[in-house]
Design a protein around this motif. Structure first.
Motif, PDB file in Angstrom:
ATOM      1  N   GLY A  67       0.901  -1.172   0.061  1.00  0.00           N
ATOM      2  CA  GLY A  67       0.089  -0.078   0.090  1.00  0.00           C
ATOM      3  C   GLY A  67       0.882   1.263  -0.072  1.00  0.00           C
ATOM      4  N   GLY A  68       2.021   1.207   0.225  1.00  0.00           N
ATOM      5  CA  GLY A  68       2.932   2.324   0.110  1.00  0.00           C
ATOM      6  C   GLY A  68       3.627   2.462   1.550  1.00  0.00           C
ATOM      7  N   ILE A  69       4.925   3.069   1.368  1.00  0.00           N
ATOM      8  CA  ILE A  69       5.672   3.308   2.729  1.00  0.00           C
ATOM      9  C   ILE A  69       5.406   5.037   2.908  1.00  0.00           C
ATOM     10  CG2 ILE A  69       7.671   3.252   4.047  1.00  0.00           C
ATOM     11  CD1 ILE A  69       8.284   1.004   2.301  1.00  0.00           C
ATOM     12  N   ASP A  70       4.962   5.567   3.869  1.00  0.00           N
ATOM     13  CA  ASP A  70       4.926   6.915   3.863  1.00  0.00           C
ATOM     14  C   ASP A  70       6.230   7.561   4.191  1.00  0.00           C
ATOM     15  OD1 ASP A  70       3.963   9.373   4.016  1.00  0.00           O
ATOM     16  OD2 ASP A  70       2.311   9.254   5.254  1.00  0.00           O
ATOM     17  N   LEU A  71       6.749   8.339   3.519  1.00  0.00           N
ATOM     18  CA  LEU A  71       8.192   9.082   3.639  1.00  0.00           C
ATOM     19  C   LEU A  71       7.733  10.714   4.174  1.00  0.00           C
ATOM     20  CD1 LEU A  71      10.385   7.483   1.133  1.00  0.00           C
ATOM     21  CD2 LEU A  71      10.205   6.738   3.271  1.00  0.00           C
ATOM     22  N   SER A  72       6.573  10.722   4.562  1.00  0.00           N
ATOM     23  CA  SER A  72       6.280  12.275   4.716  1.00  0.00           C
ATOM     24  C   SER A  72       7.121  12.821   5.711  1.00  0.00           C
ATOM     25  CB  SER A  72       4.978  12.384   5.202  1.00  0.00           C
ATOM     26  OG  SER A  72       3.946  11.911   4.425  1.00  0.00           O
ATOM     27  N   PHE A  73       7.747  12.216   6.765  1.00  0.00           N
ATOM     28  CA  PHE A  73       8.539  12.551   7.911  1.00  0.00           C
ATOM     29  C   PHE A  73       9.950  13.180   7.182  1.00  0.00           C
ATOM     30  CE2 PHE A  73       9.511   8.297   7.256  1.00  0.00           C
ATOM     31  CZ  PHE A  73      11.210   8.300   7.534  1.00  0.00           C
ATOM     32  N   MET A  74      10.148  12.950   6.030  1.00  0.00           N
ATOM     33  CA  MET A  74      11.445  13.094   5.289  1.00  0.00           C
ATOM     34  C   MET A  74      11.093  13.911   4.019  1.00  0.00           C
ATOM     35  SD  MET A  74      13.402   9.567   4.591  1.00  0.00           S
ATOM     36  CE  MET A  74      14.000   9.884   3.015  1.00  0.00           C
ATOM     37  N   ALA A  75      10.059  14.510   3.941  1.00  0.00           N
ATOM     38  CA  ALA A  75       9.356  14.904   2.536  1.00  0.00           C
ATOM     39  C   ALA A  75      10.439  15.693   1.842  1.00  0.00           C
ATOM     40  CB  ALA A  75       8.201  15.739   2.882  1.00  0.00           C
ATOM     41  N   GLU A  76      11.110  16.725   2.615  1.00  0.00           N
ATOM     42  CA  GLU A  76      11.923  17.749   1.922  1.00  0.00           C
ATOM     43  C   GLU A  76      13.122  17.139   1.364  1.00  0.00           C
ATOM     44  OE1 GLU A  76      13.262  21.203   3.863  1.00  0.00           O
ATOM     45  OE2 GLU A  76      10.949  21.585   4.369  1.00  0.00           O
ATOM     46  N   GLY A  77      13.596  16.124   1.986  1.00  0.00           N
ATOM     47  CA  GLY A  77      14.504  15.121   1.394  1.00  0.00           C
ATOM     48  C   GLY A  77      14.425  14.442   0.149  1.00  0.00           C
ATOM     49  N   SER A  78      13.189  13.717   0.471  1.00  0.00           N
ATOM     50  CA  SER A  78      12.557  12.983  -0.893  1.00  0.00           C
ATOM     51  C   SER A  78      12.303  13.650  -1.921  1.00  0.00           C
ATOM     52  CB  SER A  78      11.467  12.008  -0.355  1.00  0.00           C
ATOM     53  OG  SER A  78      10.494  12.913  -0.207  1.00  0.00           O
ATOM     54  N   GLN A  79      11.670  15.027  -1.814  1.00  0.00           N
ATOM     55  CA  GLN A  79      11.520  15.928  -2.840  1.00  0.00           C
ATOM     56  C   GLN A  79      12.871  16.270  -3.514  1.00  0.00           C
ATOM     57  OE1 GLN A  79       9.072  19.241  -2.293  1.00  0.00           O
ATOM     58  NE2 GLN A  79       7.377  18.104  -1.511  1.00  0.00           N
ATOM     59  N   TYR A  80      13.842  16.401  -2.926  1.00  0.00           N
ATOM     60  CA  TYR A  80      15.114  16.640  -3.453  1.00  0.00           C
ATOM     61  C   TYR A  80      15.649  15.709  -4.502  1.00  0.00           C
ATOM     62  CZ  TYR A  80      19.978  18.390  -3.643  1.00  0.00           C
ATOM     63  OH  TYR A  80      21.115  18.713  -4.140  1.00  0.00           O
ATOM     64  N   PHE A  81      15.265  14.692  -4.223  1.00  0.00           N
ATOM     65  CA  PHE A  81      15.533  13.560  -5.356  1.00  0.00           C
ATOM     66  C   PHE A  81      14.404  13.125  -6.098  1.00  0.00           C
ATOM     67  CE2 PHE A  81      18.355  12.694  -1.657  1.00  0.00           C
ATOM     68  CZ  PHE A  81      19.707  12.532  -2.173  1.00  0.00           C
ATOM     69  N   GLY A  82      13.339  14.121  -6.112  1.00  0.00           N
ATOM     70  CA  GLY A  82      12.144  13.904  -7.080  1.00  0.00           C
ATOM     71  C   GLY A  82      11.423  12.651  -6.783  1.00  0.00           C
ATOM     72  N   MET A  83      11.237  12.413  -5.399  1.00  0.00           N
ATOM     73  CA  MET A  83      10.381  10.994  -5.110  1.00  0.00           C
ATOM     74  C   MET A  83       9.219  11.623  -4.562  1.00  0.00           C
ATOM     75  SD  MET A  83      12.994   8.377  -3.269  1.00  0.00           S
ATOM     76  CE  MET A  83      13.868   9.476  -2.392  1.00  0.00           C
ATOM     77  N   SER A  84       8.240  10.926  -4.779  1.00  0.00           N
ATOM     78  CA  SER A  84       6.956  10.984  -4.051  1.00  0.00           C
ATOM     79  C   SER A  84       7.377  10.738  -2.454  1.00  0.00           C
ATOM     80  CB  SER A  84       6.008  10.008  -4.377  1.00  0.00           C
ATOM     81  OG  SER A  84       5.935  10.028  -5.893  1.00  0.00           O
ATOM     82  N   HIS A  85       6.261  11.386  -1.769  1.00  0.00           N
ATOM     83  CA  HIS A  85       6.589  11.049  -0.237  1.00  0.00           C
ATOM     84  C   HIS A  85       5.978   9.580   0.117  1.00  0.00           C
ATOM     85  CE1 HIS A  85       2.086  11.299   0.757  1.00  0.00           C
ATOM     86  NE2 HIS A  85       1.996  12.251  -0.370  1.00  0.00           N
ATOM     87  N   LEU A  86       5.003   8.854  -0.837  1.00  0.00           N
ATOM     88  CA  LEU A  86       4.814   7.373  -0.686  1.00  0.00           C
ATOM     89  C   LEU A  86       5.556   6.569  -1.617  1.00  0.00           C
ATOM     90  CD1 LEU A  86       2.525   6.440   0.953  1.00  0.00           C
ATOM     91  CD2 LEU A  86       1.023   6.508  -0.695  1.00  0.00           C
ATOM     92  N   ILE A  87       5.959   5.685  -1.121  1.00  0.00           N
ATOM     93  CA  ILE A  87       7.095   4.836  -1.802  1.00  0.00           C
ATOM     94  C   ILE A  87       6.500   3.538  -2.074  1.00  0.00           C
ATOM     95  CG2 ILE A  87       9.324   3.998  -2.166  1.00  0.00           C
ATOM     96  CD1 ILE A  87       9.358   6.732  -2.861  1.00  0.00           C
ATOM     97  N   PHE A  88       6.215   2.912  -2.995  1.00  0.00           N
ATOM     98  CA  PHE A  88       5.545   1.475  -3.271  1.00  0.00           C
ATOM     99  C   PHE A  88       6.865   0.521  -3.532  1.00  0.00           C
ATOM    100  CE2 PHE A  88       2.530   4.470  -4.337  1.00  0.00           C
ATOM    101  CZ  PHE A  88       1.369   4.029  -3.617  1.00  0.00           C
ATOM    102  N   PRO A  89       7.203  -0.375  -2.563  1.00  0.00           N
ATOM    103  CA  PRO A  89       8.258  -1.381  -2.920  1.00  0.00           C
ATOM    104  C   PRO A  89       7.907  -2.122  -4.292  1.00  0.00           C
ATOM    105  CG  PRO A  89       7.365  -1.598  -0.638  1.00  0.00           C
ATOM    106  CD  PRO A  89       6.521  -0.730  -1.491  1.00  0.00           C
ATOM    107  N   LYS A  90       9.035  -2.105  -4.997  1.00  0.00           N
ATOM    108  CA  LYS A  90       8.752  -2.905  -6.412  1.00  0.00           C
ATOM    109  C   LYS A  90       9.722  -4.107  -6.526  1.00  0.00           C
ATOM    110  CE  LYS A  90       8.620  -2.265 -11.394  1.00  0.00           C
ATOM    111  NZ  LYS A  90       8.795  -1.372 -12.218  1.00  0.00           N
ATOM    112  N   LEU A  91       8.997  -5.152  -6.257  1.00  0.00           N
ATOM    113  CA  LEU A  91      10.078  -6.477  -6.387  1.00  0.00           C
ATOM    114  C   LEU A  91      10.107  -6.985  -7.819  1.00  0.00           C
ATOM    115  CD1 LEU A  91      11.400  -8.106  -4.354  1.00  0.00           C
ATOM    116  CD2 LEU A  91       9.542  -9.435  -4.131  1.00  0.00           C
TER     117      LEU A  91
END
Lengths: 405, 227
Positions: A342-366
């Protein structure tokens, strides 16, 4: 009987066996889960970038990419329309755009923006536009004075829907052109930088602002699958009108493309790092098990067992341990990915993840190849490091072994 | 007919900077079907001689012929084959594989020889019956007494009909009654299966059972008595 013997030998010292198994399980789980997480992050970066008005393929006038100004426009996009209608699969989406840099201002603030003239009916299929209007409404095709702005820009310009914004840019006549627009709606994007950068108006409104008749600056194409980009670019490239260039997302996102091309190497390095830690555990415990059984290996040699068979026996024990550990590690890894699908919420590090162009919700992809690579690394390298204790067992001589008390 | 022929064998070990002469010019012939005991005090060279006969070690000089084949200088691989086909071992400390049952321990040699599973099982049970372990086939070594474990070791040594059975101090870890019982069994196997037994011991009881008693001292044969 050999397999039976190997299995029983493994359980001679259950605690030691459980330690090795734990190491293998944790190793396999770590490789799979963190591999899936990294893959999910990379996928998020790529999806965001493609959604961010890049698309899979763009057709532009030659020189527009290096200098995105109105002079580098396509005055007559009709041949492009004919080409796309003819060559694209029915499920593919495409639209014309005008995209130029300009300034948005109101009574209190001025901000540098990218003015995007869009076809409101077609654009929602291509980019984040239209899926994220949080306030007001999206643009209508006949909206000559409407503008859609990002929440970030709205906040920084201290304005609100219903108020006016003046857009200013260089017109086709090289003179400064400006036009007032009314804020119809506000969009939210994954990245705040996107919200601050792009403002949307209709294609006719953009043409009027720039003083051009039918011109566009690009045609943006989105295919059903990313894997179709290469062959489709080749097909379109063959019939591309003169003076135009065709760019794939890989051409338009060179930094991300470079990162993705190195991604597999990073993953493999990560696997190696995890394995090195695990490998020490395997070697130490297997060596301990071999040394404890020195007399027994001496006996087997005395009875006529050849060194190769002893080496094979020890490797069989290691193989069983690795396989059992891998089955458990894979099951745990798959379960973790499933639980977090359902996704891993990375809101707590939103600024950092935005810096790398990532969403705050990451879906593990196997991915199957990651699973194969992780298991392959553990199995092949696990057997390789087990060779040391196995060869040591094979070199034990009966006389020396029997002399041990 | 001689099953083992030892010709002027010497064995010298290097201990630090000192050469230790474990065997000095030993020559010996052992007949097929014999029950021979190599006796002598600790350090007399009896275990070294037994190891050389079993192809577990190489002599410094001289040659050893086993069942018509000179084993001195054979490759490790050929020696392993030779041990598998022609020699049975009984060790002082039993040396059974702890995770295998009595029957599986006996079967293991036949497994290495490639004997089919059904035949392995039948032969292993028959020989365990012969050494008095009927019904204890599935017991693991830890569930057997010292004497019983040594009987399993004897069964393992004779099950594949080797040319010789080498027993290194087989009664040393057993009490006298159990030791005597084991010797009775080995005597019976010697007669019933015509197996050639060669012992190393300093146990007087084992010497009393010997048909031939070879005394060693300081790496030399000092007495050779046939009874």
């Amino acid at each position: 009987m050999q397999l039976q013997l190997a299995w029983r030998n493994i359980w001679r010292n259950p605690r030691r066996t459980l330690i090795i198994l734990t190491a293998v399980v944790i190793g396999a789980w770590t490789m799979l889960f963190f591999g899936a997480l990294s893959r999910g992050m990379a996928e998020s970066m790529l999806t965001n970038s493609i959604n961010n008005l890049t698309g899979h393929i763009q057709i532009q006038k030659q020189g527009y990419r290096d200098d995105p100004v109105v002079e580098n426009r396509i005055n007559d996009p009709t041949p492009i329309k004919a080409l796309l209608d003819q060559d694209l699969p029915p499920e593919a989406k495409w639209a014309f755009r005008i995209e130029v840099n300009g300034v948005a201002s109101n009574a209190r603030n001025s901000k540098g923006v990218t003015i995007v003239g869009i076809d409101p009916d077609r654009e929602p299929d291509l980019s984040f536009y239209g899926q994220s209007v949080t306030e007001g409404r999206a643009l209508r095709p006949d909206d000559a004075h409407g503008i859609l702005v990002g929440q970030g820009l709205l906040d920084s310009m201290d304005t609100k829907p219903g108020r006016k914004i003046v857009l200013m840019t260089q017109g086709a006549d090289k003179e400064t052109a400006s036009r007032a627009f009314k804020i119809r709606g506000v969009y939210r994007a994954e990245l705040e930088a996107t919200e601050k950068r792009y403002v949307f108006v209709t294609l006719p409104a953009a043409r009027k602002l720039l003083g051009v008749k039918n011109a566009v600056t690009s045609a943006c194409i989105r295919l059903p699958e990313r894997e179709q980009v290469g062959p489709m670019a080749e097909t379109l490239g063959k019939h591309l009108p003169k003076g135009l260039s065709l760019l794939t997302w890989e051409d338009m996102l060179p930094l991300l493309t470079g990162y993705l091309s190195m991604f597999d190497s990073f993953m493999f390095l990560w696997y190696l790092v995890v394995f090195v830690a695990m490998g020490f555990g395997i070697v130490n415990t297997t060596l301990m098990a071999v040394l404890e059984r020195t007399r027994e290996f001496g006996l087997l040699k005395a009875l006529g067992m050849k060194p190769a068979r002893i080496v094979r026996g020890v490797l069989t024990e290691c193989l069983i341990l690795l396989l059992v550990g891998l089955v458990a590690g894979n099951a745990l890894g798959l379960l973790t990915v499933l639980v977090l699908s359902g996704g891993i919420d990375l809101s707590f590090m939103a600024e950092g993840s935005q810096y790398f162009g990532m969403s705050h919700l990451i879906f593990p992809k196997l991915m199957a190849r990651d699973v194969v690579a992780a298991n392959g690394v553990i199995l092949v390298l696990g057997l390789l490091v087990s060779l040391y204790p196995a060869l040591k067992a094979g070199r034990i001589t009966p006389v020396e072994a029997m002399a041990q008390t | 007919m001689s099953i083992v022929h030892i010709d002027n064998v010497t064995k010298t070990y290097r201990q630090g900077k000192v050469d230790v002469h474990a065997l000095s010019g030993i020559s010996l012939d052992i007949s097929k079907g014999g029950f021979t005991v190599l006796a002598g005090p600790s350090g007399s060279g009896k275990t070294t001689l037994l190891n050389l006969m079993g192809g577990l070690d190489n002599p410094t000089s001289g040659s050893i012929t086993l069942d018509g084949e000179v084993i001195t200088g054979l490759s490790q691989s050929r020696l392993a084959d030779m041990r598998l086909e022609k020699i049975g071992f009984v060790f002082q400390a039993y040396n059974l594989i702890p995770v295998l049952s009595a029957q599986e321990n006996v079967e293991y040699v036949m497994l290495m020889q490639g004997v089919p599973a059904k035949e392995r099982s039948e032969r292993a049970r028959a020989v365990l019956d012969d050494v008095g372990l009927e019904g204890k086939y599935s017991r693991r070594p830890a569930e057997l007494s010292g004497g019983q474990q040594q009987r399993v070791a004897v069964a393992r040594a004779i099950v594949s009909h080797p040319s010789i059975v080498l027993a290194d101090e087989p009664t040393a870890n057993l009490d006298s009654k159990t030791g005597q019982g084991l010797l009775e069994i080995m005597c019976e196997m010697n007669e019933k299966r015509n197996a050639t037994f060669i012992f190393s011991t300093h146990d007087q009881m084992v010497m009393d059972y010997a048909k031939r008693l070879v005394h060693l001292k300081d790496g030399r044969i000092v007495d050779d008595e046939t009874r």
